[in-house]
Write a protein that holds these residues in place. Structure first.
Motif, short mmCIF file in Angstrom:
data_model
loop_
_atom_site.label_atom_id
_atom_site.label_comp_id
_atom_site.label_asym_id
_atom_site.label_seq_id
_atom_site.Cartn_x
_atom_site.Cartn_y
_atom_site.Cartn_z
N ALA A 34 -2.47 -3.70 2.80
CA ALA A 34 -1.32 -3.36 3.25
C ALA A 34 -1.59 -1.69 3.45
N ALA A 35 -2.28 -1.09 2.43
CA ALA A 35 -2.57 0.47 2.76
C ALA A 35 -3.25 0.71 4.01
N ALA A 36 -3.93 -0.10 4.70
CA ALA A 36 -4.65 0.04 5.77
C ALA A 36 -3.66 -0.03 6.95
N ILE A 37 -2.70 -0.93 6.64
CA ILE A 37 -1.75 -1.08 7.78
C ILE A 37 -0.72 0.36 7.88
N LEU A 38 -0.35 0.62 6.51
CA LEU A 38 0.39 1.72 6.66
C LEU A 38 -0.31 3.00 7.33
N ALA A 39 -1.53 3.06 6.78
CA ALA A 39 -2.39 4.37 7.34
C ALA A 39 -2.57 4.16 8.86
N GLU A 40 -2.68 2.90 9.41
CA GLU A 40 -2.80 2.96 10.80
C GLU A 40 -1.64 3.28 11.63
N PHE A 41 -0.50 2.91 11.00
CA PHE A 41 0.84 3.07 11.79
C PHE A 41 1.36 4.51 11.29
N ASN A 42 0.85 5.24 10.63
CA ASN A 42 1.31 6.37 9.95
C ASN A 42 2.56 6.25 9.04
N THR A 43 2.87 5.23 8.31
CA THR A 43 4.02 4.96 7.59
C THR A 43 3.80 4.93 5.96
N THR A 44 4.77 5.57 5.32
CA THR A 44 4.66 5.72 3.97
C THR A 44 4.95 4.61 3.13
N ALA A 45 4.23 4.43 2.01
CA ALA A 45 4.42 3.52 1.15
C ALA A 45 5.81 3.41 0.52
N ARG A 46 6.38 4.55 0.62
CA ARG A 46 7.79 4.65 -0.09
C ARG A 46 8.97 4.22 0.28
N CYS A 47 8.78 4.08 1.81
CA CYS A 47 9.92 3.48 2.68
C CYS A 47 10.27 2.16 2.39
N ASP A 48 11.32 1.63 2.89
CA ASP A 48 11.68 0.22 2.73
C ASP A 48 10.64 -0.60 3.31
N LYS A 49 10.22 -0.30 4.58
CA LYS A 49 9.28 -1.02 5.21
C LYS A 49 8.03 -1.10 4.30
N GLY A 50 7.69 0.05 3.84
CA GLY A 50 6.16 0.09 2.93
C GLY A 50 6.27 -0.80 1.79
N GLN A 51 7.64 -0.67 1.18
CA GLN A 51 7.60 -1.49 -0.05
C GLN A 51 7.81 -2.87 0.38
N ALA A 52 8.31 -3.26 1.32
CA ALA A 52 8.41 -4.76 1.77
C ALA A 52 6.99 -5.24 2.13
N ILE A 99 3.31 -18.59 3.51
CA ILE A 99 2.86 -17.53 2.56
C ILE A 99 2.45 -16.34 3.19
N ALA A 100 2.23 -16.23 4.35
CA ALA A 100 1.85 -14.99 5.03
C ALA A 100 2.92 -14.35 5.68
N ARG A 101 4.32 -15.17 5.78
CA ARG A 101 5.32 -14.54 6.69
C ARG A 101 5.98 -13.14 6.02
N PRO A 102 6.24 -13.07 4.74
CA PRO A 102 6.74 -11.87 4.24
C PRO A 102 5.92 -10.72 4.76
N PHE A 103 4.58 -10.76 4.41
CA PHE A 103 3.81 -9.85 4.61
C PHE A 103 3.54 -9.43 6.28
N LEU A 104 3.56 -10.51 6.93
CA LEU A 104 3.31 -10.15 8.54
C LEU A 104 4.44 -9.90 9.03
N HIS A 105 5.66 -10.25 8.45
CA HIS A 105 6.93 -9.92 8.83
C HIS A 105 7.10 -8.26 8.75
N ALA A 106 6.53 -7.99 7.28
CA ALA A 106 6.79 -6.33 7.20
C ALA A 106 5.74 -5.52 8.10
N ALA A 107 4.62 -6.34 8.14
CA ALA A 107 3.57 -5.64 9.14
C ALA A 107 3.95 -5.51 10.51
N ILE A 108 4.51 -6.39 10.89
CA ILE A 108 5.33 -6.22 12.45
C ILE A 108 6.46 -5.48 12.57
#
Ligand code: CA
Ligand code: CA
Length: 176
Positions: A34-52, A99-108
């Motif tokens: 999750a952290a690697a995805i946030l870093a790759e797309f310059n997104t903060t963990a604190r926003c809704d998408k980061g939390q999701a 099992i992967a959908r919530p994670f991948l949905h947020a990543a997408i």
């Protein structure tokens, strides 16, 4: 596919999940992803998408543990991965999607908003996602491009999910 090829592919998939390379898949690997995805797309963990993304990573880990952590030590060994996860997810790819959908949905969502408006994600963003999650560059590009059947440069969430399920679970017949 011969058994050496099967072994090699399975080892590569295990390595994709084992982000920190300590020989086990555990909760930390999913937060690292999750952290690697946030870093790759310059997104903060604190926003809704980061939390999701983080709660999706936790759900993905729980699902993986439920399928593969046979001895209940909160980590999935290589043996558990091969006998549990790979085989069972291949027998039932829908289960993987579940099992992967919530994670991948947020990543997408994160990948999509980083690359502008439109349905789904660009092939480039999907490739970056797969790469961050451990697929090698060439394979990630091939998988993502193969999905863009109409050639408009974008793939839908459902197609992206399929790409991940394919990457993680389809390896041809068991070498029995
Ligand atoms: Ca690990
Ligand atoms: Ca275990």
């Amino acid at each position: 596919m011969d058994s050496a090829e099967y072994e090699r592919k399975t080892a590569a998939r295990f390595a994709s999940f084992d982000q920190d390379g300590n020989g086990y898949i555990d909760r930390e690997d999913f937060s690292a992803a999750a952290a690697a995805i946030l870093a790759e797309f310059n997104t903060t963990a604190r926003c809704d998408k980061g939390q999701a993304l983080y709660s999706g990573a936790e759900a993905f880990w729980q699902g993986m543990a439920g399928i593969a952590d046979v001895d209940g030590d909160q980590r999935v060994s290589r043996d558990e991965f091969v006998t549990g996860a790979v085989k069972r997810l291949r027998d039932n790819p829908k289960r993987f999607a579940e099992i992967a959908r919530p994670f991948l949905h947020a990543a997408i969502e994160i990948a999509a908003s980083a690359e502008g408006e439109g349905d789904g994600v660009t092939v480039g963003a999907a490739t970056r996602l797969l790469r961050v999650l451990g697929a090698d560059e060439k394979l990630a590009g091939q998988v993502a491009e193969a999905l863009d059947a109409d050639g408009d440069g974008r793939i839908t969430e459902e197609e992206t999910l399929t790409a991940f399920a394919t990457y993680y679970t389809v390896d041809g017949p068991d070498p029995q």
